[in-house]
Design a protein around this motif. Structure first.
Motif, mmCIF file in Angstrom:
data_model
loop_
_atom_site.group_PDB
_atom_site.id
_atom_site.type_symbol
_atom_site.label_atom_id
_atom_site.label_comp_id
_atom_site.label_asym_id
_atom_site.label_seq_id
_atom_site.Cartn_x
_atom_site.Cartn_y
_atom_site.Cartn_z
ATOM 1 N N LEU A 182 0.831 -1.201 0.000
ATOM 2 C CA LEU A 182 0.000 0.000 0.000
ATOM 3 C C LEU A 182 0.868 1.255 0.000
ATOM 4 O O LEU A 182 1.980 1.249 0.540
ATOM 5 C CB LEU A 182 -0.886 0.041 1.252
ATOM 6 N N PRO A 183 0.380 2.362 -0.605
ATOM 7 C CA PRO A 183 1.075 3.647 -0.450
ATOM 8 C C PRO A 183 1.158 3.984 1.033
ATOM 9 O O PRO A 183 0.234 3.675 1.797
ATOM 10 C CB PRO A 183 0.167 4.637 -1.202
ATOM 11 N N ARG A 184 2.230 4.619 1.463
ATOM 12 C CA ARG A 184 2.451 4.857 2.883
ATOM 13 C C ARG A 184 1.306 5.650 3.531
ATOM 14 O O ARG A 184 0.880 5.336 4.641
ATOM 15 C CB ARG A 184 3.783 5.573 3.082
ATOM 16 N N ASP A 185 0.788 6.669 2.850
ATOM 17 C CA ASP A 185 -0.299 7.462 3.432
ATOM 18 C C ASP A 185 -1.546 6.620 3.648
ATOM 19 O O ASP A 185 -2.247 6.777 4.649
ATOM 20 C CB ASP A 185 -0.631 8.664 2.530
ATOM 21 N N GLU A 186 -1.830 5.719 2.701
ATOM 22 C CA GLU A 186 -3.004 4.844 2.853
ATOM 23 C C GLU A 186 -2.799 3.861 4.005
ATOM 24 O O GLU A 186 -3.725 3.558 4.764
ATOM 25 C CB GLU A 186 -3.256 4.076 1.550
ATOM 26 N N LEU A 187 -1.587 3.359 4.143
ATOM 27 C CA LEU A 187 -1.280 2.449 5.249
ATOM 28 C C LEU A 187 -1.472 3.164 6.590
ATOM 29 O O LEU A 187 -2.092 2.608 7.514
ATOM 30 C CB LEU A 187 0.160 1.955 5.133
ATOM 31 N N ILE A 188 -0.972 4.392 6.706
ATOM 32 C CA ILE A 188 -1.098 5.145 7.950
ATOM 33 C C ILE A 188 -2.565 5.430 8.261
ATOM 34 O O ILE A 188 -2.994 5.363 9.420
ATOM 35 C CB ILE A 188 -0.287 6.458 7.866
ATOM 36 N N GLU A 189 -3.332 5.722 7.222
ATOM 37 C CA GLU A 189 -4.766 5.963 7.412
ATOM 38 C C GLU A 189 -5.442 4.741 8.029
ATOM 39 O O GLU A 189 -6.256 4.856 8.947
ATOM 40 C CB GLU A 189 -5.405 6.315 6.065
ATOM 41 N N ARG A 190 -5.068 3.563 7.558
ATOM 42 C CA ARG A 190 -5.644 2.341 8.113
ATOM 43 C C ARG A 190 -5.133 2.081 9.528
ATOM 44 O O ARG A 190 -5.870 1.587 10.381
ATOM 45 C CB ARG A 190 -5.328 1.146 7.210
ATOM 46 N N MET A 191 -3.890 2.411 9.799
ATOM 47 C CA MET A 191 -3.329 2.210 11.135
ATOM 48 C C MET A 191 -4.026 3.085 12.174
ATOM 49 O O MET A 191 -4.068 2.742 13.357
ATOM 50 C CB MET A 191 -1.824 2.518 11.130
ATOM 51 N N CYS A 192 -4.570 4.211 11.738
ATOM 52 C CA CYS A 192 -5.223 5.144 12.663
ATOM 53 C C CYS A 192 -6.674 4.777 12.957
ATOM 54 O O CYS A 192 -7.320 5.432 13.790
ATOM 55 C CB CYS A 192 -5.163 6.567 12.101
ATOM 56 N N ILE A 193 -7.210 3.753 12.313
ATOM 57 C CA ILE A 193 -8.576 3.316 12.587
ATOM 58 C C ILE A 193 -8.617 2.669 13.971
ATOM 59 O O ILE A 193 -7.910 1.697 14.237
ATOM 60 C CB ILE A 193 -9.070 2.324 11.512
ATOM 61 N N ALA A 194 -9.426 3.231 14.864
ATOM 62 C CA ALA A 194 -9.428 2.782 16.259
ATOM 63 C C ALA A 194 -10.502 1.748 16.571
ATOM 64 O O ALA A 194 -10.371 0.978 17.530
ATOM 65 C CB ALA A 194 -9.596 3.981 17.191
ATOM 66 N N SER A 195 -11.550 1.719 15.787
ATOM 67 C CA SER A 195 -12.671 0.821 16.093
ATOM 68 C C SER A 195 -12.422 -0.598 15.588
ATOM 69 O O SER A 195 -12.242 -0.806 14.381
ATOM 70 C CB SER A 195 -13.964 1.352 15.464
ATOM 71 N N PRO A 196 -12.431 -1.599 16.476
ATOM 72 C CA PRO A 196 -12.214 -2.986 16.044
ATOM 73 C C PRO A 196 -13.302 -3.512 15.113
ATOM 74 O O PRO A 196 -13.099 -4.510 14.421
ATOM 75 C CB PRO A 196 -12.215 -3.773 17.378
ATOM 76 N N THR A 197 -14.452 -2.843 15.093
ATOM 77 C CA THR A 197 -15.546 -3.306 14.230
ATOM 78 C C THR A 197 -15.444 -2.745 12.810
ATOM 79 O O THR A 197 -16.187 -3.173 11.925
ATOM 80 C CB THR A 197 -16.907 -2.895 14.836
ATOM 81 N N HIS A 198 -14.532 -1.808 12.598
ATOM 82 C CA HIS A 198 -14.356 -1.232 11.254
ATOM 83 C C HIS A 198 -13.748 -2.293 10.334
ATOM 84 O O HIS A 198 -12.835 -3.024 10.735
ATOM 85 C CB HIS A 198 -13.433 -0.014 11.334
ATOM 86 N N PRO A 199 -14.244 -2.415 9.105
ATOM 87 C CA PRO A 199 -13.736 -3.462 8.200
ATOM 88 C C PRO A 199 -12.250 -3.346 7.876
ATOM 89 O O PRO A 199 -11.611 -4.346 7.529
ATOM 90 C CB PRO A 199 -14.595 -3.285 6.941
ATOM 91 N N ASP A 200 -11.681 -2.146 7.983
ATOM 92 C CA ASP A 200 -10.266 -1.953 7.671
ATOM 93 C C ASP A 200 -9.381 -1.868 8.928
ATOM 94 O O ASP A 200 -8.210 -1.491 8.845
ATOM 95 C CB ASP A 200 -10.070 -0.674 6.841
ATOM 96 N N PHE A 201 -9.959 -2.206 10.076
ATOM 97 C CA PHE A 201 -9.187 -2.190 11.335
ATOM 98 C C PHE A 201 -8.042 -3.190 11.243
ATOM 99 O O PHE A 201 -8.201 -4.318 10.783
ATOM 100 C CB PHE A 201 -10.112 -2.563 12.492
#
Length: 264
Positions: free
Chosen positions: A31-50
Motif C-alpha cells: 500500500l502507499p504509505r499514506d493509505e497504510l497510515i490511514e488504516r493504522m489510525c482506525i481505532a474501532s475494532p468493528t471497522h472493516p479496515d481495522f
C-alpha cells in the motif's frame, strides 16, 4: 515478505508471527504509505479496515529505516493509543456528570505500561529489541504481562508507604481472607502459560521477604506443619508458629491474586 523475528524459544526455535498476521503484513506492504497510515489510525475494532495491533507494531518497527518524521509520528501515536487501551484495567473507567474519568491507580498503571513499552521501542529503534518480538506474535497477551508487572510494582510501592499495622499472631482481616480465598497461584492449568508464569515470578519477587519465603517454600512442596516429628515443614524452616505461617501465606496469596487478576 516480512523479515523473520529474531527471538528464540527455550528450545532454540525462532519466534514466528501467526500466519494470518504474516499474510496481512505482506499485503499491507504494497500500500502507499499514506493509505497504510490511514488504516493504522482506525481505532474501532468493528471497522472493516481495522488492523491488528501486531501489524501496527511491525510497521512502526520497520519505519526506523524511513526518513519521514511526520509519518513516523502518526504511526507512533496510533500504536501508543492501542497500548494505552490495552493498559486500561477493567472497571477503571467511569463517568462523572457525563464526563469520562479514570481512577488514579489505573492512571498510574497506564503510565507505567506506556513507559515500559516506549523503552523497548526506543531500544528497537537504536538497534533491535527482541523483547518486542512476542508483541508481534500476541500483542494482547504481551500487554497483559506488562500490565500485570506494572500493577504489581505500583501495589508494592503503595504497600511500602503504608505503616505496618499487622501482627503475625493476630487474626488477619476478613478482607485479606476473602482475597486469598481458595486462590492457587501454582494451578497446573495456568502455570504452563509462559505469560502467566513470568507475571507470577515478578509478583512473587515483589512480596515482602517474610511472605515471599512462605510462598517459595510452598512452591517447593513443603507443608505448613506436620504430625510427623521429623518432617521438614514451613513452620520448622522459618522457626515460627503455624498461625504466623498461615497469616503470611494468606497475605501473600491476596497480593498475588490482586497482581494476577487480569490473567485468571
Amino acid at each position: 515478505m516480512a523479515e523473520p523475528l529474531r527471538k528464540r524459544k527455550a528450545g532454540g526455535e525462532l519466534y514466528r508471527r501467526r500466519g494470518e498476521v504474516e499474510a496481512l503484513i505482506d499485503r499491507l506492504g504494497h500500500l502507499p504509505r499514506d493509505e497504510l497510515i490511514e488504516r493504522m489510525c482506525i481505532a474501532s475494532p468493528t471497522h472493516p479496515d481495522f488492523l491488528p495491533s501486531e501489524c501496527l507494531l511491525h510497521f512502526v518497527r520497520k519505519s526506523k529505516r524511513d526518513n519521514s518524521s511526520r509519518q513516523f509520528e502518526l504511526m507512533y501515536k496510533a500504536l501508543i493509543a492501542r497500548v494505552e487501551r490495552a493498559a486500561t484495567v477493567s472497571g477503571a473507567v467511569h463517568f462523572v456528570e457525563g464526563k469520562r474519568a479514570i481512577t488514579a491507580r489505573a492512571a498510574k498503571i497506564i503510565e507505567a505500561v506506556v513507559f515500559a513499552f516506549e523503552v523497548k521501542l526506543t531500544q528497537d529503534r537504536n538497534g533491535y529489541c527482541d523483547g518486542l518480538d512476542y508483541f508481534e506474535i500476541n500483542f494482547a497477551s504481551a500487554m497483559k504481562l506488562l500490565r500485570s508487572t506494572a500493577r504489581t510494582k505500583i501495589d508494592t510501592e503503595e504497600d511500602r508507604e503504608r505503616p505496618l499495622s499487622y501482627n503475625d499472631e493476630e487474626a488477619i482481616s476478613a478482607e485479606v481472607e476473602a482475597a486469598a480465598g481458595s486462590f492457587d497461584p501454582f494451578n497446573p492449568r495456568k502455570i504452563d502459560d509462559p505469560v502467566y508464569r513470568s507475571a507470577l515470578g515478578v509478583a512473587i519477587n515483589e512480596l515482602p521477604a517474610e511472605e515471599r519465603e512462605v510462598v517459595v517454600l510452598m512452591l517447593k512442596g513443603y507443608p505448613i506443619d506436620s504430625k510427623e516429628p521429623n518432617a521438614t515443614t514451613i513452620r520448622s524452616v522459618l522457626g515460627c508458629s503455624e498461625k504466623t505461617v498461615r497469616n503470611r501465606r494468606d497475605r501473600a496469596l491476596a497480593k498475588l491474586r490482586r497482581a494476577l487478576e487480569d490473567l485468571e
